[in-house]
Write a protein that holds these residues in place. Structure first.
Motif, PDB file in Angstrom:
ATOM      1  N   ALA A 168       0.848  -1.188   0.000  1.00 49.54           N
ATOM      2  CA  ALA A 168       0.000   0.000   0.000  1.00 49.54           C
ATOM      3  C   ALA A 168       0.883   1.238   0.000  1.00 49.54           C
ATOM      4  O   ALA A 168       2.096   1.162   0.253  1.00 49.54           O
ATOM      5  N   THR A 169       0.264   2.370  -0.298  1.00 43.79           N
ATOM      6  CA  THR A 169       0.939   3.666  -0.261  1.00 43.79           C
ATOM      7  C   THR A 169       0.326   4.511   0.839  1.00 43.79           C
ATOM      8  O   THR A 169      -0.904   4.569   0.977  1.00 43.79           O
ATOM      9  N   VAL A 170       1.172   5.145   1.646  1.00 46.40           N
ATOM     10  CA  VAL A 170       0.675   6.037   2.691  1.00 46.40           C
ATOM     11  C   VAL A 170       1.150   7.454   2.386  1.00 46.40           C
ATOM     12  O   VAL A 170       2.252   7.661   1.869  1.00 46.40           O
ATOM     13  N   GLU A 171       0.302   8.418   2.696  1.00 47.46           N
ATOM     14  CA  GLU A 171       0.624   9.824   2.451  1.00 47.46           C
ATOM     15  C   GLU A 171       0.267  10.650   3.670  1.00 47.46           C
ATOM     16  O   GLU A 171      -0.828  10.527   4.221  1.00 47.46           O
ATOM     17  N   ASN A 172       1.195  11.476   4.089  1.00 47.79           N
ATOM     18  CA  ASN A 172       0.969  12.388   5.198  1.00 47.79           C
ATOM     19  C   ASN A 172       0.387  13.685   4.650  1.00 47.79           C
ATOM     20  O   ASN A 172       1.077  14.464   4.006  1.00 47.79           O
ATOM     21  N   LYS A 173      -0.894  13.915   4.903  1.00 43.17           N
ATOM     22  CA  LYS A 173      -1.567  15.105   4.388  1.00 43.17           C
ATOM     23  C   LYS A 173      -1.286  16.353   5.219  1.00 43.17           C
ATOM     24  O   LYS A 173      -1.643  17.461   4.805  1.00 43.17           O
ATOM     25  N   ALA A 174      -0.682  16.172   6.371  1.00 39.68           N
ATOM     26  CA  ALA A 174      -0.390  17.318   7.229  1.00 39.68           C
ATOM     27  C   ALA A 174       0.908  17.994   6.809  1.00 39.68           C
ATOM     28  O   ALA A 174       1.719  17.424   6.073  1.00 39.68           O
ATOM     29  N   VAL A 175       1.119  19.197   7.311  1.00 38.60           N
ATOM     30  CA  VAL A 175       2.366  19.913   7.055  1.00 38.60           C
ATOM     31  C   VAL A 175       3.477  19.368   7.945  1.00 38.60           C
ATOM     32  O   VAL A 175       4.620  19.226   7.517  1.00 38.60           O
ATOM     33  N   ALA A 176       3.129  19.046   9.192  1.00 41.99           N
ATOM     34  CA  ALA A 176       4.127  18.556  10.139  1.00 41.99           C
ATOM     35  C   ALA A 176       4.477  17.102   9.856  1.00 41.99           C
ATOM     36  O   ALA A 176       3.659  16.329   9.332  1.00 41.99           O
ATOM     37  N   ASP A 177       5.695  16.717  10.204  1.00 44.57           N
ATOM     38  CA  ASP A 177       6.117  15.328  10.055  1.00 44.57           C
ATOM     39  C   ASP A 177       5.382  14.445  11.061  1.00 44.57           C
ATOM     40  O   ASP A 177       5.081  14.873  12.181  1.00 44.57           O
ATOM     41  N   ALA A 178       5.101  13.216  10.654  1.00 42.22           N
ATOM     42  CA  ALA A 178       4.513  12.217  11.552  1.00 42.22           C
ATOM     43  C   ALA A 178       5.605  11.258  11.981  1.00 42.22           C
ATOM     44  O   ALA A 178       6.351  10.749  11.146  1.00 42.22           O
ATOM     45  N   LYS A 179       5.715  11.019  13.279  1.00 45.33           N
ATOM     46  CA  LYS A 179       6.769  10.160  13.807  1.00 45.33           C
ATOM     47  C   LYS A 179       6.170   8.924  14.470  1.00 45.33           C
ATOM     48  O   LYS A 179       5.043   8.955  14.963  1.00 45.33           O
ATOM     49  N   ASP A 180       6.965   7.848  14.474  1.00 44.59           N
ATOM     50  CA  ASP A 180       6.568   6.593  15.132  1.00 44.59           C
ATOM     51  C   ASP A 180       5.185   6.137  14.658  1.00 44.59           C
ATOM     52  O   ASP A 180       4.250   5.985  15.452  1.00 44.59           O
ATOM     53  N   VAL A 181       5.055   5.913  13.375  1.00 42.25           N
ATOM     54  CA  VAL A 181       3.778   5.515  12.781  1.00 42.25           C
ATOM     55  C   VAL A 181       3.767   3.997  12.572  1.00 42.25           C
ATOM     56  O   VAL A 181       4.670   3.438  11.943  1.00 42.25           O
ATOM     57  N   SER A 182       2.744   3.345  13.112  1.00 41.43           N
ATOM     58  CA  SER A 182       2.564   1.906  12.911  1.00 41.43           C
ATOM     59  C   SER A 182       1.361   1.667  12.012  1.00 41.43           C
ATOM     60  O   SER A 182       0.408   2.466  11.988  1.00 41.43           O
ATOM     61  N   PHE A 183       1.402   0.559  11.297  1.00 43.54           N
ATOM     62  CA  PHE A 183       0.291   0.167  10.432  1.00 43.54           C
ATOM     63  C   PHE A 183      -0.048  -1.289  10.744  1.00 43.54           C
ATOM     64  O   PHE A 183       0.822  -2.162  10.699  1.00 43.54           O
ATOM     65  N   ILE A 184      -1.307  -1.531  11.088  1.00 40.82           N
ATOM     66  CA  ILE A 184      -1.780  -2.882  11.386  1.00 40.82           C
ATOM     67  C   ILE A 184      -2.684  -3.327  10.251  1.00 40.82           C
ATOM     68  O   ILE A 184      -3.704  -2.679   9.974  1.00 40.82           O
ATOM     69  N   ALA A 185      -2.300  -4.410   9.586  1.00 37.25           N
ATOM     70  CA  ALA A 185      -3.122  -4.963   8.505  1.00 37.25           C
ATOM     71  C   ALA A 185      -3.835  -6.206   9.018  1.00 37.25           C
ATOM     72  O   ALA A 185      -3.195  -7.125   9.544  1.00 37.25           O
ATOM     73  N   VAL A 186      -5.153  -6.219   8.893  1.00 36.84           N
ATOM     74  CA  VAL A 186      -5.959  -7.390   9.261  1.00 36.84           C
ATOM     75  C   VAL A 186      -6.690  -7.867   8.017  1.00 36.84           C
ATOM     76  O   VAL A 186      -7.373  -7.079   7.350  1.00 36.84           O
ATOM     77  N   VAL A 187      -6.528  -9.140   7.701  1.00 37.31           N
ATOM     78  CA  VAL A 187      -7.138  -9.738   6.511  1.00 37.31           C
ATOM     79  C   VAL A 187      -8.395 -10.483   6.919  1.00 37.31           C
ATOM     80  O   VAL A 187      -8.400 -11.235   7.901  1.00 37.31           O
ATOM     81  N   PHE A 188      -9.471 -10.282   6.147  1.00 35.17           N
ATOM     82  CA  PHE A 188     -10.762 -10.908   6.437  1.00 35.17           C
ATOM     83  C   PHE A 188     -11.173 -11.812   5.282  1.00 35.17           C
ATOM     84  O   PHE A 188     -10.844 -11.539   4.115  1.00 35.17           O
ATOM     85  N   ASP A 189     -11.922 -12.875   5.614  1.00 33.80           N
ATOM     86  CA  ASP A 189     -12.464 -13.731   4.559  1.00 33.80           C
ATOM     87  C   ASP A 189     -13.799 -13.181   4.083  1.00 33.80           C
ATOM     88  O   ASP A 189     -14.238 -12.092   4.512  1.00 33.80           O
ATOM     89  N   GLY A 190     -14.480 -13.905   3.217  1.00 34.99           N
ATOM     90  CA  GLY A 190     -15.727 -13.426   2.628  1.00 34.99           C
ATOM     91  C   GLY A 190     -16.870 -13.282   3.600  1.00 34.99           C
ATOM     92  O   GLY A 190     -17.842 -12.571   3.325  1.00 34.99           O
ATOM     93  N   THR A 191     -16.792 -13.933   4.775  1.00 27.78           N
ATOM     94  CA  THR A 191     -17.858 -13.835   5.781  1.00 27.78           C
ATOM     95  C   THR A 191     -17.539 -12.807   6.855  1.00 27.78           C
ATOM     96  O   THR A 191     -18.288 -12.663   7.818  1.00 27.78           O
TER      97      THR A 191
END
Length: 239
Positions: A168-191
């Motif tokens: 994926a691509t992430v973009e910081n829309k703010a002017v200030a820098d973002a620090k210590d950013v985590s991303f949690i991906a959870v995968v789901f099935d069809g149900t």
């Protein structure tokens, strides 16, 4: 008259003025509990919408190793927790504890905070139930979330039948820098059941810039994935 008012009035006002203090152990100055609410940064828990743990679950990474995730929902837009101590417990088919881990996280204002922990070593025992709890009282503060400044796009799944990979691509829309950013991906099935989870961390995302992120798994999921939810997790700041 003005001279007398200034000479006598200002010292009198300074003598009578009681500055706001939230550490005197007394309920005063508009506080709704002792040193909480009113002008204080600490919030009165009775005035908050209750938080909830939406679900907690473990996911097999490889034989004898699991990751665990819990979704904590906080509907309070202006209140968060700076340090929340928690505990995961993993149980086997006989409802016996296999292993447990403790940690600390923050709770973001006004959204879901995923709590990710792992890996858990379980030997040859299979996890059938995951229990999550906060192990100490939560201290709620007047806080502002920053995760909504980070936008995610271009999510793509590949190699799902061999070694799953999500980019994926992430973009910081703010002017200030973002620090210590985590991303949690959870995968789901069809149900709508969660079948896998992973975490990736960036030291920072400069203001106005983009970064690519990747999540990988060493083996395919037990059920066919249908969608992925990627949550941005950033430390809240005092407001």
């Amino acid at each position: 008259f003005l001279f007398v008012a200034v000479v006598l009035g200002v010292p009198l006002m300074l003598w009578l003025y009681e500055p706001a203090t939230c550490t005197d152990g007394t309920q005063n100055q508009g506080e709704t509990m002792v040193d909480k609410g009113g002008p204080c940064s600490l919030l009165d828990e009775r005035s908050l919408i209750p938080h909830s743990v939406e679900w907690s679950r473990s996911f097999s990474v490889r034989e004898g190793a699991y990751n665990a995730v819990a979704y904590v929902e906080n509907p309070n837009e202006e209140g968060g927790v700076r340090a929340a101590n928690y505990r995961f417990r993993l149980y086997d088919t006989d409802n016996v504890v296999i292993t447990e881990k403790e940690g600390s996280t923050f709770i973001m204002p006004g959204e879901v905070t995923p709590v990710f922990e792992g890996p858990f070593n379980t030997g040859r025992r299979k996890v059938t139930r995951t229990y999550f709890e906060f192990s100490a009282p939560l201290v709620w503060e007047r806080m502002r979330g920053t995760s909504r400044d980070i936008r995610i796009s271009n999510e793509q799944m590949s190699d799902m039948t061999v070694a799953p990979r999500i980019t994926a691509t992430v973009e910081n829309k703010a002017v200030a820098d973002a620090k210590d950013v985590s991303f949690i991906a959870v995968v789901f099935d069809g149900t709508g059941n969660a079948v896998g989870a992973s975490r990736t961390v960036l030291d920072g995302v400069p203001g106005g810039e983009r970064r690519d992120i990747t999540f990988t798994w060493p083996a395919p999921f037990e059920r066919q994935p249908a969608r992925v939810d990627i949550t941005v997790v950033t430390p809240p700041i005092s407001s």
